[in-house]
Structures are given as C-alpha cells and as structure tokens.
Design a protein around this motif. Structure first.
Motif, mmCIF file in Angstrom:
data_model
loop_
_atom_site.group_PDB
_atom_site.id
_atom_site.type_symbol
_atom_site.label_atom_id
_atom_site.label_comp_id
_atom_site.label_asym_id
_atom_site.label_seq_id
_atom_site.Cartn_x
_atom_site.Cartn_y
_atom_site.Cartn_z
ATOM 1 N N CYS A 1 0.819 -1.211 0.000
ATOM 2 C CA CYS A 1 0.000 0.000 0.000
ATOM 3 C C CYS A 1 0.857 1.267 0.000
ATOM 4 N N VAL A 2 1.995 1.234 0.653
ATOM 5 C CA VAL A 2 2.827 2.433 0.756
ATOM 6 C C VAL A 2 3.838 2.567 -0.384
ATOM 7 N N THR A 3 3.821 1.650 -1.345
ATOM 8 C CA THR A 3 4.761 1.750 -2.459
ATOM 9 C C THR A 3 4.374 2.909 -3.372
ATOM 10 N N PRO A 4 5.363 3.489 -4.041
ATOM 11 C CA PRO A 4 5.057 4.590 -4.968
ATOM 12 C C PRO A 4 4.088 4.181 -6.072
ATOM 13 N N GLY A 5 4.177 2.956 -6.555
ATOM 14 C CA GLY A 5 3.279 2.494 -7.613
ATOM 15 C C GLY A 5 1.831 2.499 -7.179
ATOM 16 N N HIS A 6 1.565 1.987 -5.989
ATOM 17 C CA HIS A 6 0.194 1.971 -5.484
ATOM 18 C C HIS A 6 -0.305 3.389 -5.225
ATOM 19 N N GLN A 7 0.554 4.213 -4.651
ATOM 20 C CA GLN A 7 0.149 5.585 -4.360
ATOM 21 C C GLN A 7 -0.133 6.365 -5.647
ATOM 22 N N PHE A 8 0.660 6.116 -6.690
ATOM 23 C CA PHE A 8 0.414 6.763 -7.973
ATOM 24 C C PHE A 8 -0.931 6.324 -8.546
ATOM 25 N N ASP A 9 -1.193 5.003 -8.502
ATOM 26 C CA ASP A 9 -2.486 4.493 -8.987
ATOM 27 C C ASP A 9 -3.649 5.106 -8.209
ATOM 28 N N SER A 10 -3.493 5.196 -6.909
ATOM 29 C CA SER A 10 -4.553 5.757 -6.074
ATOM 30 C C SER A 10 -4.791 7.224 -6.415
ATOM 31 N N LEU A 11 -3.711 7.957 -6.609
ATOM 32 C CA LEU A 11 -3.830 9.375 -6.956
ATOM 33 C C LEU A 11 -4.430 9.544 -8.340
ATOM 34 N N TYR A 12 -3.993 8.740 -9.285
ATOM 35 C CA TYR A 12 -4.458 8.854 -10.662
ATOM 36 C C TYR A 12 -5.928 8.446 -10.797
ATOM 37 N N ARG A 13 -6.286 7.342 -10.154
ATOM 38 C CA ARG A 13 -7.650 6.818 -10.294
ATOM 39 C C ARG A 13 -8.659 7.471 -9.360
ATOM 40 N N GLY A 14 -8.219 7.780 -8.148
ATOM 41 C CA GLY A 14 -9.162 8.305 -7.162
ATOM 42 C C GLY A 14 -8.985 9.775 -6.838
ATOM 43 N N GLY A 15 -7.873 10.363 -7.271
ATOM 44 C CA GLY A 15 -7.630 11.773 -7.016
ATOM 45 C C GLY A 15 -7.073 12.084 -5.646
ATOM 46 N N ASP A 16 -6.682 11.047 -4.888
ATOM 47 C CA ASP A 16 -6.155 11.267 -3.547
ATOM 48 C C ASP A 16 -5.200 10.136 -3.201
ATOM 49 N N PHE A 17 -4.289 10.423 -2.282
ATOM 50 C CA PHE A 17 -3.368 9.385 -1.822
ATOM 51 C C PHE A 17 -4.092 8.434 -0.877
ATOM 52 N N ASP A 18 -3.640 7.190 -0.851
ATOM 53 C CA ASP A 18 -4.192 6.181 0.057
ATOM 54 C C ASP A 18 -3.398 6.238 1.351
ATOM 55 N N ASP A 19 -4.056 6.487 2.472
ATOM 56 C CA ASP A 19 -3.337 6.551 3.748
ATOM 57 C C ASP A 19 -3.072 5.171 4.345
ATOM 58 N N CYS A 20 -3.665 4.141 3.778
ATOM 59 C CA CYS A 20 -3.443 2.738 4.190
ATOM 60 C C CYS A 20 -3.835 2.487 5.646
ATOM 61 N N LYS A 21 -4.641 3.352 6.208
ATOM 62 C CA LYS A 21 -4.981 3.242 7.625
ATOM 63 C C LYS A 21 -5.735 1.954 7.942
ATOM 64 N N ASP A 22 -6.694 1.586 7.099
ATOM 65 C CA ASP A 22 -7.471 0.369 7.380
ATOM 66 C C ASP A 22 -6.598 -0.878 7.330
ATOM 67 N N LEU A 23 -5.633 -0.895 6.417
ATOM 68 C CA LEU A 23 -4.715 -2.042 6.337
ATOM 69 C C LEU A 23 -3.783 -2.081 7.544
ATOM 70 N N ALA A 24 -3.333 -0.906 7.974
ATOM 71 C CA ALA A 24 -2.451 -0.851 9.142
ATOM 72 C C ALA A 24 -3.180 -1.321 10.397
#
Length: 68
Positions: A35-58
């Motif tokens: 979840c914290v990798t740059p690839g996932h964060q880029f996908d989250s930003l590109y597709r959803g318009g926001d970064f994923d804080d990964c809080k639920d996974l943590a």
C-alpha cells in the motif's frame, strides 16, 4: 538409518499454532507494505484523485500482530 528418522518432539502444538499465526500475519504485513509503495500511491492518486493513507490495512495488521 532408522536412527536418523527420529521424530522431532520439540515442535509442540503451541509452537505450531504460533508459527501458523505469524504466517497469517505475513499477508497483512505484505498488504501494508504494498500500500505504501510509490506504484500503489500513484495508482490511487491517478484513479481516485487522492493518496491512500493505508490506515485500514495498518489497523488490520496491528490487530493481527497483537492477537497472536
């Protein structure tokens, strides 16, 4: 030859349960690290318009680790 085939009695059921539990938490840990990798964060930003804080996974990872 038969002497070499002695069963390992050091592995008790409690040790086996603990090993299985830690193995199950590895999946949760892998998900958080992904979840914290740059690839996932880029996908989250590109597709959803926001970064994923990964809080639920943590939270799930810590719950798993504390319960074991």
């Amino acid at each position: 030859l038969e002497a070499m085939a002695v069963e390992d009695t050091s592995t008790t059921p409690a040790k086996t349960q603990k090993a299985k539990a830690s193995w199950m938490c590895m999946h949760e840990l892998d998900e958080v690290f992904y979840c914290v990798t740059p690839g996932h964060q880029f996908d989250s930003l590109y597709r959803g318009g926001d970064f994923d804080d990964c809080k639920d996974l943590a939270v799930r990872m810590w719950r798993c680790l504390r319960g074991r």
